[in-house]
Write a protein that holds these residues in place. Structure first.
Motif, PDB file in Angstrom:
ATOM      1  N   VAL A  58     -53.797 -54.366 -75.793  1.00 27.79           N
ATOM      2  CA  VAL A  58     -53.554 -54.201 -74.353  1.00 27.79           C
ATOM      3  C   VAL A  58     -53.030 -52.800 -74.029  1.00 27.79           C
ATOM      4  O   VAL A  58     -53.416 -52.187 -73.030  1.00 27.79           O
ATOM      5  N   GLU A  59     -52.169 -52.253 -74.924  1.00 28.07           N
ATOM      6  CA  GLU A  59     -51.577 -50.932 -74.610  1.00 28.07           C
ATOM      7  C   GLU A  59     -52.614 -49.808 -74.596  1.00 28.07           C
ATOM      8  O   GLU A  59     -52.354 -48.723 -74.094  1.00 28.07           O
ATOM      9  N   TYR A  60     -53.811 -50.078 -75.125  1.00 21.47           N
ATOM     10  CA  TYR A  60     -54.869 -49.052 -75.072  1.00 21.47           C
ATOM     11  C   TYR A  60     -56.004 -49.477 -74.137  1.00 21.47           C
ATOM     12  O   TYR A  60     -57.148 -49.077 -74.303  1.00 21.47           O
ATOM     13  N   GLY A  61     -55.692 -50.311 -73.178  1.00 20.17           N
ATOM     14  CA  GLY A  61     -56.685 -50.658 -72.157  1.00 20.17           C
ATOM     15  C   GLY A  61     -57.514 -51.882 -72.483  1.00 20.17           C
ATOM     16  O   GLY A  61     -58.410 -52.244 -71.715  1.00 20.17           O
ATOM     17  N   GLY A  62     -57.268 -52.513 -73.638  1.00 21.82           N
ATOM     18  CA  GLY A  62     -58.025 -53.711 -73.990  1.00 21.82           C
ATOM     19  C   GLY A  62     -57.371 -54.969 -73.465  1.00 21.82           C
ATOM     20  O   GLY A  62     -56.451 -54.911 -72.635  1.00 21.82           O
ATOM     21  N   ARG A  63     -57.854 -56.109 -73.944  1.00 18.59           N
ATOM     22  CA  ARG A  63     -57.281 -57.382 -73.487  1.00 18.59           C
ATOM     23  C   ARG A  63     -56.680 -58.166 -74.640  1.00 18.59           C
ATOM     24  O   ARG A  63     -56.266 -59.308 -74.467  1.00 18.59           O
ATOM     25  N   GLY A  64     -56.713 -57.562 -75.847  1.00 20.15           N
ATOM     26  CA  GLY A  64     -56.180 -58.279 -77.011  1.00 20.15           C
ATOM     27  C   GLY A  64     -56.932 -59.573 -77.265  1.00 20.15           C
ATOM     28  O   GLY A  64     -56.413 -60.497 -77.891  1.00 20.15           O
ATOM     29  N   ALA A  65     -58.182 -59.662 -76.786  1.00 21.72           N
ATOM     30  CA  ALA A  65     -58.966 -60.893 -76.968  1.00 21.72           C
ATOM     31  C   ALA A  65     -59.637 -60.864 -78.344  1.00 21.72           C
ATOM     32  O   ALA A  65     -59.564 -59.870 -79.058  1.00 21.72           O
ATOM     33  N   SER A  66     -60.312 -61.942 -78.693  1.00 19.12           N
ATOM     34  CA  SER A  66     -60.890 -62.002 -80.035  1.00 19.12           C
ATOM     35  C   SER A  66     -62.302 -61.411 -80.052  1.00 19.12           C
ATOM     36  O   SER A  66     -62.941 -61.234 -79.007  1.00 19.12           O
ATOM     37  N   ALA A  67     -62.787 -61.152 -81.266  1.00 15.85           N
ATOM     38  CA  ALA A  67     -64.155 -60.626 -81.428  1.00 15.85           C
ATOM     39  C   ALA A  67     -65.173 -61.636 -80.909  1.00 15.85           C
ATOM     40  O   ALA A  67     -66.298 -61.266 -80.567  1.00 15.85           O
ATOM     41  N   LEU A  68     -64.784 -62.901 -80.815  1.00 18.47           N
ATOM     42  CA  LEU A  68     -65.731 -63.916 -80.322  1.00 18.47           C
ATOM     43  C   LEU A  68     -65.907 -63.814 -78.805  1.00 18.47           C
ATOM     44  O   LEU A  68     -66.993 -64.058 -78.288  1.00 18.47           O
ATOM     45  N   ASP A  69     -64.838 -63.436 -78.098  1.00 18.08           N
ATOM     46  CA  ASP A  69     -64.975 -63.199 -76.648  1.00 18.08           C
ATOM     47  C   ASP A  69     -65.947 -62.038 -76.434  1.00 18.08           C
ATOM     48  O   ASP A  69     -66.833 -62.093 -75.589  1.00 18.08           O
ATOM     49  N   ARG A  70     -65.744 -60.984 -77.218  1.00 18.63           N
ATOM     50  CA  ARG A  70     -66.640 -59.826 -77.108  1.00 18.63           C
ATOM     51  C   ARG A  70     -68.074 -60.236 -77.432  1.00 18.63           C
ATOM     52  O   ARG A  70     -69.018 -59.803 -76.783  1.00 18.63           O
ATOM     53  N   PHE A  71     -68.234 -61.083 -78.426  1.00 19.43           N
ATOM     54  CA  PHE A  71     -69.572 -61.524 -78.830  1.00 19.43           C
ATOM     55  C   PHE A  71     -70.294 -62.181 -77.646  1.00 19.43           C
ATOM     56  O   PHE A  71     -71.463 -61.907 -77.387  1.00 19.43           O
ATOM     57  N   VAL A 296     -70.383 -63.290 -88.735  1.00 24.47           N
ATOM     58  CA  VAL A 296     -69.687 -62.024 -89.000  1.00 24.47           C
ATOM     59  C   VAL A 296     -68.637 -61.785 -87.917  1.00 24.47           C
ATOM     60  O   VAL A 296     -67.506 -61.383 -88.206  1.00 24.47           O
ATOM     61  N   ALA A 297     -68.996 -62.067 -86.662  1.00 28.37           N
ATOM     62  CA  ALA A 297     -68.009 -61.908 -85.571  1.00 28.37           C
ATOM     63  C   ALA A 297     -66.793 -62.801 -85.833  1.00 28.37           C
ATOM     64  O   ALA A 297     -65.649 -62.396 -85.593  1.00 28.37           O
ATOM     65  N   ALA A 298     -67.038 -64.009 -86.366  1.00 30.12           N
ATOM     66  CA  ALA A 298     -65.926 -64.927 -86.657  1.00 30.12           C
ATOM     67  C   ALA A 298     -65.042 -64.366 -87.769  1.00 30.12           C
ATOM     68  O   ALA A 298     -63.816 -64.472 -87.716  1.00 30.12           O
ATOM     69  N   GLU A 299     -65.678 -63.739 -88.779  1.00 29.03           N
ATOM     70  CA  GLU A 299     -64.898 -63.107 -89.862  1.00 29.03           C
ATOM     71  C   GLU A 299     -64.021 -61.989 -89.292  1.00 29.03           C
ATOM     72  O   GLU A 299     -62.858 -61.844 -89.660  1.00 29.03           O
ATOM     73  N   LEU A 300     -64.611 -61.194 -88.396  1.00 27.09           N
ATOM     74  CA  LEU A 300     -63.852 -60.091 -87.794  1.00 27.09           C
ATOM     75  C   LEU A 300     -62.696 -60.652 -86.958  1.00 27.09           C
ATOM     76  O   LEU A 300     -61.579 -60.138 -86.983  1.00 27.09           O
ATOM     77  N   ALA A 301     -62.982 -61.744 -86.233  1.00 30.55           N
ATOM     78  CA  ALA A 301     -61.945 -62.364 -85.401  1.00 30.55           C
ATOM     79  C   ALA A 301     -60.817 -62.907 -86.266  1.00 30.55           C
ATOM     80  O   ALA A 301     -59.654 -62.936 -85.855  1.00 30.55           O
ATOM     81  N   ALA A 302     -61.155 -63.304 -87.502  1.00 31.82           N
ATOM     82  CA  ALA A 302     -60.137 -63.875 -88.396  1.00 31.82           C
ATOM     83  C   ALA A 302     -59.373 -62.795 -89.147  1.00 31.82           C
ATOM     84  O   ALA A 302     -58.551 -63.098 -90.004  1.00 31.82           O
ATOM     85  N   SER A 305     -61.753 -56.904 -92.360  1.00 30.26           N
ATOM     86  CA  SER A 305     -61.834 -55.504 -91.999  1.00 30.26           C
ATOM     87  C   SER A 305     -63.010 -54.876 -92.726  1.00 30.26           C
ATOM     88  O   SER A 305     -63.038 -54.878 -93.945  1.00 30.26           O
ATOM     89  N   PRO A 306     -64.000 -54.339 -91.985  1.00 33.35           N
ATOM     90  CA  PRO A 306     -65.181 -53.809 -92.654  1.00 33.35           C
ATOM     91  C   PRO A 306     -64.826 -52.753 -93.690  1.00 33.35           C
ATOM     92  O   PRO A 306     -64.047 -51.846 -93.417  1.00 33.35           O
ATOM     93  N   GLY A 307     -65.407 -52.864 -94.859  1.00 28.15           N
ATOM     94  CA  GLY A 307     -65.207 -51.859 -95.907  1.00 28.15           C
ATOM     95  C   GLY A 307     -63.915 -52.043 -96.679  1.00 28.15           C
ATOM     96  O   GLY A 307     -63.649 -51.308 -97.621  1.00 28.15           O
ATOM     97  N   GLY A 312     -61.256 -59.200 -96.877  1.00 30.12           N
ATOM     98  CA  GLY A 312     -62.506 -59.921 -96.605  1.00 30.12           C
ATOM     99  C   GLY A 312     -63.594 -59.028 -96.067  1.00 30.12           C
ATOM    100  O   GLY A 312     -64.005 -59.157 -94.922  1.00 30.12           O
ATOM    101  N   ASP A 313     -64.059 -58.124 -96.895  1.00 28.92           N
ATOM    102  CA  ASP A 313     -65.096 -57.177 -96.476  1.00 28.92           C
ATOM    103  C   ASP A 313     -66.348 -57.917 -95.967  1.00 28.92           C
ATOM    104  O   ASP A 313     -66.720 -58.944 -96.514  1.00 28.92           O
ATOM    105  N   VAL A 314     -66.976 -57.379 -94.912  1.00 26.69           N
ATOM    106  CA  VAL A 314     -68.198 -58.005 -94.394  1.00 26.69           C
ATOM    107  C   VAL A 314     -69.398 -57.060 -94.481  1.00 26.69           C
ATOM    108  O   VAL A 314     -70.393 -57.267 -93.799  1.00 26.69           O
ATOM    109  N   THR A 315     -69.300 -56.040 -95.344  1.00 25.46           N
ATOM    110  CA  THR A 315     -70.367 -55.040 -95.424  1.00 25.46           C
ATOM    111  C   THR A 315     -71.714 -55.676 -95.789  1.00 25.46           C
ATOM    112  O   THR A 315     -72.740 -55.370 -95.172  1.00 25.46           O
ATOM    113  N   VAL A 316     -71.708 -56.571 -96.767  1.00 24.00           N
ATOM    114  CA  VAL A 316     -72.968 -57.173 -97.219  1.00 24.00           C
ATOM    115  C   VAL A 316     -73.524 -58.109 -96.150  1.00 24.00           C
ATOM    116  O   VAL A 316     -74.726 -58.091 -95.840  1.00 24.00           O
ATOM    117  N   GLU A 317     -72.651 -58.909 -95.541  1.00 29.73           N
ATOM    118  CA  GLU A 317     -73.102 -59.820 -94.481  1.00 29.73           C
ATOM    119  C   GLU A 317     -73.709 -59.029 -93.323  1.00 29.73           C
ATOM    120  O   GLU A 317     -74.731 -59.420 -92.751  1.00 29.73           O
TER     121      GLU A 317
END
Ligand SMILES: Cc1cc2nc3c(=O)[nH]c(=O)nc-3n(C[C@H](O)[C@H](O)[C@H](O)COP(=O)(O)OP(=O)(O)OC[C@H]3O[C@@H](n4cnc5c(N)ncnc54)[C@H](O)[C@@H]3O)c2cc1C
Length: 386
Positions: A58-71, A296-302, A305-307, A312-317
């Motif tokens: 939120v302090e950088y203009g976001g909503r602190g919502a999950s990657a699933l909302d963005r999805f 993958v969005a669910a992994e990010l929401a959980a 962190s890529p790389g 829980g890397d998701v590079t291969v997925e």
């Protein structure tokens, strides 16, 4: 997997907004519009509704919502074929990268503008002789008083002509053949700076989307180095996982399928048994690919962190989503083209225009963001085969 219940309302709001904008003619929809359709007014309108940078703090203009909302929001924008290219790269990968690797000052300076849909970035990775083999980039940055002096050429730089900044991968130490990934850094380059020339490269459909960006003695202040000098490879590859896994790697040509089905429903076209089989097969494949991208969005929401294998890397997925998804996007265009023979009934129709875009853009689907051959190599490495 199913999306959380609260995203239903969000999806409805985005869909209603888009239906209204399309109905009023205030936006122009098309296939592959997430890279080809630049409409800053729409980007700002999405930002004003809080639909960009939803998962930023939120302090950088976001909503602190999950990657699933963005999805959910991105899925609706893509399904409608909305012209979202102005902000797409900045929102998808540059602000998240700055949030992960940047200084407090950089986060405050760049991220809120991205969330408002006002600040746009281009990707400065590829060079005339460096694409798949990205570690061979030759753009050099030398230390000078107060920052860096940059010389080199970037190419295939999508929408650099409408962007404010270029996130450039540059060599800050001489190439060591034994450690090719070392000595690279990321610089945030102001595209309005002295010494920057953005030259158009016109695509086969006549559109100006690509550019060549020539950097000649460009001064970049120390404050615009992202992360740590020499850590550019790690930073860049973590960004690529975000670039590769999103629904835009599956849905670029969905507006074509939707336009075809809409024409059949409206009685403007007939559908024979073969047409119905083709549509059914495409929708079945789409459902599976959507689930993969969603996973993958669910992994990010959980918190993955890529790389970062420790989180829980998701590079291969992400590579799998892009390899299978981009093949599907191209095959969709080809299959619909085969079912719609050219003739007076098609010429000049909305369906014909979206078909032309999908067919002419398809060759790039499996190249952009890393070629499918390279992605198969990433998957092989993930399986321990390389
Ligand atoms: C629509 C579109 C938008 C793009 N936007 C951007 C952008 O905004 N910014 C940016 O920096 N770049 C962008 N690119 C460039 C894109 O990232 C490169 O085209 C891509 O990485 C391939 O590099 P290359 O074109 O140099 O091909 P090359 O790397 O020369 O590859 C040529 C062929 O060799 C194959 N190959 C290469 N290495 C291997 C290997 N190790 N194993 C197996 N096969 C291999 C490739 O798969 C390919 O078929 C864009 C490209 C497209 C098509």
């Amino acid at each position: 997997m199913a999306l959380p219940e609260h995203t239903r309302e969000l999806r409805g709001q985005v869909r209603a907004f888009l239906t209204d904008a399309i109905g009023r003619g205030s936006i122009t929809t098309n296939a592959d519009n997430w890279l080809g359709g630049v409409d800053p007014a729409l980007s700002r309108a999405l930002g004003a509704r809080g639909w960009l940078g939803m998962s930023y703090p939120v302090e950088y203009g976001g909503r602190g919502a999950s990657a699933l909302d963005r999805f959910v929001v991105t899925e609706e924008l893509l399904a409608a074929g909305a012209p979202v290219a102005a902000h797409w790269i900045a929102e998808r990968q540059m602000a998240p990268s700055i949030l992960r690797w940047g200084t407090e000052e950089q986060k405050a300076r760049f991220v809120p503008g991205v969330a408002r849909g006002e600040l746009y970035f281009a990707i400065g990775m590829s060079e005339p002789d460096s694409g798949s083999d990205l570690a061979s980039v030759r753009t050099r940055a030398e230390r000078v008083a107060g920052g860096w002096r940059v010389n080199g050429t970037k190419i295939w730089t999508s929408n650099a002509h409408v962007s404010h900044y270029l996130m450039a991968l540059v060599r800050t130490e001489p190439l060591d053949p034994a450690r090719r990934h070392a000595g690279l850094s990321q610089l945030i380059i102001d595209l309005a700076a002295d010494g920057v020339t953005v030259r158009p490269i016109v695509s086969l459909d006549g559109a100006h989307h690509f550019n060549e960006v020539v950097l000649q003695d460009v001064f970049v202040p120390e404050a615009d180095l992202l992360g740590t000098p020499g850590n550019g490879w790690t930073q860049c590859t973590s960004e690529l996982a975000l670039e590769r896994s999103g629904p835009e790697r599956v849905l670029s040509t969905l507006p074509l399928l939707s336009a075809w089905v809409a024409a059949i429903r409206a009685g403007e076209r007939t559908a024979d048994a073969h047409d119905r089989v083709v549509i059914g097969e495409l929708v079945a494949r789409l459902s599976v690919l959507r689930q993969m991208s969603l996973a993958v969005a669910a992994e990010l929401a959980a918190g993955s962190s890529p790389g970062d294998v420790s989180r829980g890397d998701v590079t291969v997925e992400a590579a799998l989503v892009k390899e299978l998804g981009t093949r599907f996007e191209g095959e969709l265009a080809e299959q619909v083209r085969r079912q719609l023979p050219y003739g007076p009934a098609l010429a000049g129709s909305a369906l014909s225009s979206v078909l032309a875009t999908a067919v002419l853009h398809a060759p790039g689907f499996t190249l952009r963001g890393g070629t499918n051959e390279v992605l198969r190599g990433v998957v092989a490495r993930g399986l321990g085969l390389r």
